[in-house]
Design a protein around this motif. Structure first.
Motif, short mmCIF file in Angstrom:
data_model
loop_
_atom_site.label_atom_id
_atom_site.label_comp_id
_atom_site.label_asym_id
_atom_site.label_seq_id
_atom_site.Cartn_x
_atom_site.Cartn_y
_atom_site.Cartn_z
N GLN A 439 0.83 -1.20 0.00
CA GLN A 439 0.00 0.00 0.00
C GLN A 439 0.87 1.26 0.00
O GLN A 439 0.56 2.23 -0.69
N PHE A 440 1.96 1.20 0.75
CA PHE A 440 2.90 2.32 0.76
C PHE A 440 3.49 2.52 -0.64
O PHE A 440 3.51 3.64 -1.16
N TRP A 445 3.68 5.28 -5.92
CA TRP A 445 3.37 5.26 -7.35
C TRP A 445 2.39 6.37 -7.71
O TRP A 445 2.54 7.05 -8.72
N GLN A 446 1.38 6.56 -6.85
CA GLN A 446 0.40 7.63 -7.10
C GLN A 446 1.13 8.98 -7.16
O GLN A 446 0.82 9.82 -8.01
N MET A 447 2.11 9.15 -6.28
CA MET A 447 2.86 10.42 -6.29
C MET A 447 3.69 10.56 -7.57
O MET A 447 3.76 11.64 -8.15
N THR A 448 4.28 9.46 -8.00
CA THR A 448 5.09 9.56 -9.23
C THR A 448 4.20 9.87 -10.43
O THR A 448 4.63 10.52 -11.37
N LYS A 449 2.95 9.42 -10.38
CA LYS A 449 2.01 9.74 -11.47
C LYS A 449 1.70 11.22 -11.49
O LYS A 449 1.56 11.82 -12.54
N GLN A 450 1.55 11.79 -10.30
CA GLN A 450 1.18 13.20 -10.24
C GLN A 450 2.38 14.11 -10.50
O GLN A 450 2.21 15.24 -10.94
N PHE A 451 3.56 13.61 -10.19
CA PHE A 451 4.77 14.41 -10.41
C PHE A 451 5.77 13.60 -11.23
O PHE A 451 6.73 13.06 -10.69
N PRO A 452 5.54 13.50 -12.52
CA PRO A 452 6.36 12.60 -13.34
C PRO A 452 7.83 12.98 -13.44
O PRO A 452 8.63 12.17 -13.88
N VAL A 520 8.76 21.07 -1.85
CA VAL A 520 7.89 20.14 -1.12
C VAL A 520 6.81 19.69 -2.09
O VAL A 520 6.20 20.51 -2.77
N LEU A 521 6.61 18.41 -2.20
CA LEU A 521 5.61 17.87 -3.13
C LEU A 521 4.31 17.63 -2.39
O LEU A 521 4.27 16.86 -1.44
N TYR A 522 3.26 18.30 -2.83
CA TYR A 522 1.96 18.00 -2.26
C TYR A 522 1.09 17.35 -3.33
O TYR A 522 0.54 18.03 -4.18
N PRO A 523 0.95 16.05 -3.29
CA PRO A 523 0.05 15.42 -4.25
C PRO A 523 -1.40 15.80 -3.92
O PRO A 523 -1.67 16.28 -2.82
N VAL A 524 -2.28 15.62 -4.85
CA VAL A 524 -3.69 15.86 -4.60
C VAL A 524 -4.32 14.52 -4.26
O VAL A 524 -4.44 13.64 -5.10
N ALA A 525 -4.69 14.37 -2.98
CA ALA A 525 -5.25 13.09 -2.55
C ALA A 525 -6.74 13.10 -2.76
O ALA A 525 -7.53 13.13 -1.83
N SER A 526 -7.12 13.10 -4.02
CA SER A 526 -8.54 13.10 -4.36
C SER A 526 -8.82 11.89 -5.23
O SER A 526 -7.98 11.48 -6.03
N ARG A 528 -10.40 11.85 -7.71
CA ARG A 528 -10.30 12.29 -9.11
C ARG A 528 -8.92 11.96 -9.69
O ARG A 528 -8.77 11.85 -10.90
N HIS A 529 -7.93 11.89 -8.83
CA HIS A 529 -6.58 11.66 -9.34
C HIS A 529 -6.04 10.27 -9.03
O HIS A 529 -5.06 9.85 -9.63
N LEU A 530 -6.63 9.59 -8.05
CA LEU A 530 -6.06 8.30 -7.69
C LEU A 530 -6.50 7.26 -8.71
O LEU A 530 -7.67 7.12 -9.02
N ASP A 531 -5.53 6.57 -9.24
CA ASP A 531 -5.82 5.55 -10.25
C ASP A 531 -5.42 4.19 -9.71
O ASP A 531 -4.56 4.10 -8.84
N LEU A 532 -6.04 3.17 -10.28
CA LEU A 532 -5.55 1.84 -9.94
C LEU A 532 -4.22 1.63 -10.67
O LEU A 532 -4.09 1.96 -11.85
#
Lengths: 603, 770
Positions: A439-440, A445-452, A520-526, A528-532
């Protein structure tokens, strides 16, 4: 990855860096199969078998069991279907059907894997044909249940880099500017006497004596006292981690613990109130009082503020992943994909973990020190501290830095890898198992998607880590804590996963990585952005080809190579140009004319 | 959700909203604020001291200014600086606060004190003085104005004017007519505009490279390009003598004579003779056809058409007919899906809808329809490529789904259509000239909601899915697709304004006559196509259309009229996939075997009897085989169709949602890196060219480096830093573009749910506007 001539559909993505070093002995034994034996790997048994491929139907072939892997290769299908599964990945092995079962292919084996797959094999119903294969699998997949060593201890693999050198606590604390006048390094746990699940080197407030620490340990579950994970280089705000206080039903208080937390608060001048993030849902924290645990009460901790982050426990996460597996393997739920995905709650849990970490990072970057805990401080706490550190400190977004982060926040601080994964253990229903580390990695991975461009590592790096979380080929994730690893001499007797990765680092490097140290990286924890993470969870499906991200990376690398080629050419031309010998250009391998032509075809 | 402090890129949902008082209007009268007008544009009504709302939770950042209604747009003019706007794509035609009237979906007026609200329609009374005006836009923006300090009567008048002018009674009242007449036929007014016919630029512009298919030569070239030797251009519809909604020129089998066609035409719906779309290099053709009205003639005519198509096939192969009305959702279904998607994307309150986000997207069925169209197109691709048979797309009127499916098929099969000019010509060929009813489907005149359907957007979404799956196969970017979608709502371009070419011709003629405009040389009024991007954007901004990863057409690709096709050699790889075998009905089919398992035990029993080695449909085999090999970006492209691989087009649907914006993140950050690298390569290319030219003409060549890329390399082999203004919404900005508020306890969703669900509290007495 399997070679081009071979279907990669069902092959394992675990690469074999040393596949060329196949021992001569095993080559002699098996001249026909090209099993990529690892040094130290030995064949146990083989058998003709039918693989009940959920995509291709029944496939005849031969299965080979070694002390490391299960290897299946089909006979006739072209391209061949290959299964290459490390035995560590196996979670459950069962016999199916009896000698008298009716129906074609009803007698065989059913194998459940930890990496979202299930494998089924069928055998002839005569002469206990599956007994040998079942016994070997059972023995070598679950060595701990048979008093046998993990394959990592048998491995003879040698690497250019030694991954065990990646993490040195002293060096990492030095990098963070520690010790300083407010924080000191203590060796009070040198013999694991303060806390047997903590490492030997800890950072604590300068003002707290070792004697203070011992008194605090009494009041914290399993002696896991608040210790420093990270310090902000400028505002000196800190992330502390610990386990829950032992408040219990009677609402016990401990002056030493209260004083200790206040010392932590004071160490950073700007912190008026120390924020305590309790990762659990409020009700769970209350419920823990019944078993002697609990949370920091308002009265007792006047200068602290308690915030619950609503992240559920290991059992909820395990069930969630189980549901996820049901909708992705073998077939992707077709008609109600999104609502099925929603009903697994997997992404919702990811969202809660990420947003908890964002809150931690946000507080710390605004100069406020925080304490993070859950119940024991080795699951949700590790997720929150490591993710917020990843957001705050760009060092952890490099390949080496990430290895340090995993080594520090997860391995050394006692995330119970052995219990959570169930390495080599046949008890597949063990309630201690839970995909907390996966899960971690999913959150990362979700963060790398948002900040490629913000991470030095690519998706392959993350998948490789998760694959070897199970494989037992490396000592990295074996055992629950440092004290056990010390007694097992893991560093001496097993290879490290980081050796594999660091010896071939280009493969794991994100070409888009742009170094940006202060961000500082702030991903959007929504939602709308979280993908499988389809490239991980749905990778066994044959209807999936090379993934877009990889295609983009691949194309970018091509362009990089092209640029370098032109740069070189230009240099050559400039060199040859300076003496102005016009005939020179004829000697160069590519004439300018050709180059220009090539470029045009590129665009 | 924008806080007063500089926007810290944090997770906004968890930060408490800023409590701030209402900002007071400037005490001094503002300087004269004048709307910037286009040629032919006039101010209809205006009101001062209007507050444009920027954030939902505070009025601190609201802007003070003048609200103007013209015959083209709603304009808000202000001297106030809008903060936190990272980047805004600038159009020559519109200011940053402007909304074209044709982009208005719904106008809602509110009176706080009287607790009243009303959806404004043209020619209606408004019995209260509005304190607030909310404009719902077709491009998903929601813009809000407050009239607290404005003159109540003037505010009301502006609202009524907007309602009136956004619902023109007649097509010729759309601003485009006035504009085009002024720009092209009145002398001295040629600012910012390029001649519709010819360009002043030296190098051939994208627009000039795009054939409009309004001339026989364009069709001839397409026949040659695709090697369709057994097909010919037919001009019997010149002057629209045969069919009012067909183009004047189209392509038919060589074996059918004009006389036959004339005779056939009367039996087809809309007199539409079957149209040739495209030829595969293997000889199979793609044809579209309306239904045959006359039941008596049906069989005979069907046979004759099929026979002619067969005769035009080199192998005389069979014809495969696909009935689109039966295999795909109806245009009403698609409109409903779109409305629901809009609801989920921008209307539902953000935080409350988080938990049910995925299922609300599923419930909209939009992605299901996207997948359905891709799947159907892929099936037909298999027919053309794998089975080498010609395909007929049949639809009742041949003017809706056939546009979508035929273009999708061609995008998958022909790399030419993945270049910008090629893609534009495809839209020209399969949509504009084939008579897709842009006017009705866009509902530009707001005449009939029943006709409205976002089929074109659905197509763009399908192309976007392919673009995401094959990022280097397209010359354009998702910004191009988004901007193209937005251009639907500008009533200036010929492309999206009419139902068919005949309608354009007729209205242009009439307009010229009624205004007694002298066009000289009997040239009719001609609208510029949207492909003339210089009408909207600067050269530099147009560079955002260019995909830095594009693997361009290599010389061998489109050569000698033959499109390189993707050939497969091995045929013996079989593959069974569940749940996909019944493809005729698109993705609506249920998995036939392998039931969902509830328990492991059940599964073990069930699966063993169910695993079987019978192959699935041949098309499935074809797909699996194709997927097992690396894709040739200059060949056939097939979409990955697992539901997990069909994504929501976030840039289009969520770009205005502030909560969704990732600062310094999103795909654009990688795009930036790629662009810089592509630019570096171009720069090197130019330097090498100079070397090549040493001794000859190079001395006089200017150094200026014309870049295809928006983001430029600052220096060779020196990494350019990422611009601070990049966000996941780039090049758009959510600031002030999505301002919703629950008024008086009525969820705003009520207003947009179905168009007529909300019943006005007022009488519907009509009142003529002055």
């Amino acid at each position: 990855m399997a070679s081009a001539s071979v279907s990669a559909l069902n092959s394992n993505s675990l690469e074999n860096s040393s596949s060329k070093n196949v021992s001569r002995e095993s080559l002699r034994m098996e001249p026909l199969t090209n099993i990529p034996y690892l040094p130290g790997e030995e064949k146990v048994t083989d058998k003709e078998i039918i693989y009940m491929c959920p995509f291709n139907g029944a496939v005849k072939g031969k299965v080979t069991i070694t002390n490391y892997r299960l290897y299946f290769k089909s006979f006739e299908v072209d391209p061949s279907i290959i299964l290459d599964v490390p035995l560590g990945v196996l979670s459950r092995i069962e016999k199916m059907g009896g000698a008298s079962s009716r129906g074609e292919n009803s007698y065989g084996l059913e194998i459940t894997c930890k990496d979202m797959r299930s494998l089924r094999f069928a055998l002839k119903q005569e002469g206990h044909s599956r007994r040998d294969i079942f016994d070997s699998l059972f023995k070598f997949a679950f060595p701990q249940s048979h008093n046998m060593p993990f394959f990592a201890f048998l491995s003879q693999e040698k690497f250019l880099e030694n991954g065990w050198n990646v993490y040195s606590p002293i060096n990492e604390y030095k990098r963070q500017g520690l010790p300083n006048e407010k924080w000191r390094i203590t060796f009070v746990n040198e013999k694991y006497e303060l806390c047997d699940t903590y490492p030997t080197i800890l950072v604590v407030p300068f003002k707290a004596s070792d004697e203070d620490l011992r008194r605090v340990a009494v009041f914290r579950s399993r002696g896991r006292i608040p210790i420093l994970s990270w310090i902000h280089p400028e505002n000196q705000a800190v992330i502390m981690r610990c386990s829950q206080p032992l408040v219990g039903m009677s609402g016990k208080r401990n002056k030493d613990d209260e004083k200790y937390l206040d010392v932590i608060r004071e160490a950073n001048g700007q912190t008026a109130k120390l924020i305590i993030y309790d990762a659990r849902p409020n009700v769970n924290a209350v419920a823990n009082k019944a078993t002697g645990g609990g949370y920091e009460g308002e009265d007792a901790y006047q200068n602290a503020e308690l915030i619950f982050l609503d992240i559920h426990n290991i059992h909820v996460m395990r069930e969630s992943l189980k549901k996820l597996k049901d909708i992705v393997y073998p077939n992707v739920e077709e008609s109600h994909w999104l609502s099925s995905l929603e009903s697994t709650h997997w992404l919702e849990h990811i969202k809660l973990v990420l947003s908890g970490a964002i809150q931690v990072a946000d507080k710390v970057s605004s100069g406020n020190s925080v304490v993070v805990h859950c119940s024991d401080g080795w699951d949700r706490t590790a997720q929150l501290t490591s993710l917020s550190m990843l957001m705050l400190d760009s060092y952890f977004r490099t390949i080496y830095g990430f290895e340090v982060l995993v080594q520090k926040e997860w391995i050394s601080f006692g995330h119970k890898f052995s219990s959570r994964i169930g390495h080599g253990d046949k008890n597949h229903t063990d309630a201690d198992r839970s995909p907390i580390f996966l899960q971690f990695i999913d959150c990362v991975w979700q963060m790398t998607k948002q900040f490629p461009t913000a991470f030095e590592f690519n998706e392959h790096f993350l998948i490789t880590i998760v694959d070897h979380l199970y494989s037992c080929r490396f000592g990295t994730f074996l055992f629950n804590c440092e004290s056990v690893r010390d007694s097992q001499e893991v560093k001496l007797k097993t290879p490290s996963l980081w050796s594999l990765i660091n010896s071939n680092i280009e493969k794991y490097t994100n070409p888009f990585y742009t170094k940006d140290s202060s961000r500082v990286l702030y991903p959007v924890a929504s939602m709308r952005h979280l993908d499988l993470w389809v490239n991980y969870y749905i990778r066994w499906n044959p209807r999936i080809r090379q993934q877009p991200q990889n295609l983009v990376e691949q194309r970018y690398m091509e362009l990089l190579a092209l640029r370098d080629q032109y740069l070189k050419k230009l240099e050559e031309l400039q060199l040859s140009d300076s003496p102005r010998i016009s005939n020179n250009s004829a000697n160069s391998p590519v004439s300018p004319n050709q180059i220009v032509h090539q470029i045009q075809t590129q665009f | 959700m924008f806080s007063v402090k500089p926007p810290k890129p944090t997770f906004r949902c968890y930060l408490p909203p800023q409590q701030t008082g209402i900002k007071k209007p400037p005490l001094t009268t503002p300087k004269k604020l004048e709307a910037k007008l286009l040629p032919g544009e006039i101010v209809v009504n205006e009101v001062n001291f209007v507050r444009k709302c920027i954030a939902s939770d505070t009025s601190q950042q609201d802007l003070w200014g003048k609200l103007v209604c013209t015959n083209f747009k709603i304009s808000f003019i202000t001297d106030d600086v809008m903060h936190h706007v990272k980047f805004q794509y600038k159009s020559f035609l519109l200011g940053e606060h402007d909304i074209p009237l044709t982009c208005i979906e719904q106008i809602v007026t509110v009176n706080d004190a009287k607790r009243k609200q009303k959806v404004l329609i043209s020619n209606q009374k408004l019995k209260f003085n509005p304190t607030e005006l909310i404009i719902y836009c077709k491009d998903f923006r929601i813009v809000r104005f407050r009239f607290d300090e404005a003159g109540p009567e003037s505010a009301k008048k502006v609202c009524l004017a907007i309602a009136h002018y956004s619902q023109p009674a007649d097509l010729q009242l759309l601003f485009g007519f006035e504009y085009v007449a002024r720009v092209y036929y009145n002398s001295g007014n040629k600012v910012n505009c390029v001649d519709p016919g010819g360009g002043g630029l030296e190098k051939k512009s994208l627009c000039e490279q795009t054939p409009l298919f309004d001339k026989p030569s364009d069709w001839d070239r397409e026949i040659k390009r695709t090697g369709a030797s057994e097909w010919r251009v037919c001009s019997i519809n010149e002057g629209y003598k045969i069919s009012p909604n067909l183009s004047e020129y189209f392509v038919v089998p060589v074996s059918l004579a004009d006389q036959d066609l004339r005779q056939f035409s009367q039996f087809f719906t809309g007199f539409r003779i079957p149209l040739w779309c495209w030829n595969h290099s293997n000889g199979s053709a793609l044809v579209r056809m309306a239904s045959i009205k006359d039941v008596m003639q049906q069989r005979k005519l069907d046979q004759r058409v099929c026979a002619a198509i067969t005769r035009s096939h080199p192998n005389r192969s069979d014809v495969y007919k696909s009935d689109l009305d039966k295999s795909l959702p109806s245009i009403q279904d698609i409109q409903t899906a779109f409305t629901k998607l809009r609801q989920a994307s921008v209307i539902d309150p953000f935080e409350e809808s988080e938990e049910r986000w995925l299922s609300s997207i599923e419930n909209s069925r939009w992605l299901e329809y996207v997948r359905c169209c891709l799947k159907h197109a892929a099936e037909l691709v298999y027919m053309l490529e794998g089975k080498r048979v010609s395909v007929i797309l049949q639809e009742e009127e041949d003017r809706d789904l056939s546009c979508l499916i035929s273009s999708l098929i061609q995008v998958m099969l022909d790399p030419h259509f993945r270049s910008i000019a090629g893609f534009q010509s495809l839209l020209q060929k399969e949509w504009v000239m084939a008579g897709y009813r842009f006017l009705d489907r866009c509902n530009h005149l707001k005449k009939s909601d029943k006709e409205e359907s976002p089929l074109f957007l659905l197509f763009l979404d399908c192309v976007w899915q392919l673009l995401v799956q094959y990022p280097a196969a397209f010359e354009f970017t998702e910004t191009f697709l988004t901007v193209l979608g937005d251009s639907l709502w500008l009533s200036i371009f010929s492309t999206f304004l009419f139902n068919c070419p005949q309608q354009q011709d007729e209205h242009c003629r009439e307009f010229v006559k009624s205004r007694s405009i002298s066009c000289g040389d009997e040239k009719p009024l001609r609208f510029p196509p949207v492909w003339d991007w210089s009408q909207q954007f600067s050269e530099k901004d147009q560079a955002l259309f260019n995909n830095p990863l594009y693997v361009g057409k290599s010389a061998s690709c489109v050569q000698n009229g033959a499109v390189k096709s993707f050939k497969r050699t091995k045929k013996n790889y079989s593959c069974t996939l569940r749940g996909t075998s019944s493809l005729k009905n698109g993705l609506l089919s249920e998995p036939e075997f392998m039931p969902r398992r509830n328990s492991l035990v059940l599964r073990l029993k069930a699966d063993f009897s169910h695993v079987r080695d019978a192959p699935d449909s041949p098309s499935e085999q074809f797909f699996c085989e194709w997927f097992s090999k690396p894709a040739d970006l200059q060949g056939l492209l097939l979409p990955q169709l697992l539901p997990s691989h069909i994504k929501l087009w976030k840039l289009y649907f969520l770009r205005w949602v502030p909560e969704v914006q990732i600062n310094m993140g999103g795909p654009v950050t990688a795009f930036h890196k790629m662009s810089v690298l592509a630019d570096e390569i171009e720069m090197l290319q130019q330097r090498l060219r100079q070397y090549k030219g040493v001794g000859s003409l190079s001395a006089g060549t200017p150094e200026a480096h014309q870049s295809r890329m928006f983001f430029r390399a600052s220096n060779l082999s020196d990494s350019s830093p990422m611009p601070e203004y990049l966000t996941s919404s780039f090049p758009f900005s959510p600031v002030g573009n999505l301002c919703k508020r629950s008024i008086l306890g009525t969820p705003l969703s009520k207003f947009l749910g179905g168009t007529k669900i909300w019943i006005s509290t007022e009488t519907l007495a009509s009142e003529a506007m002055a």
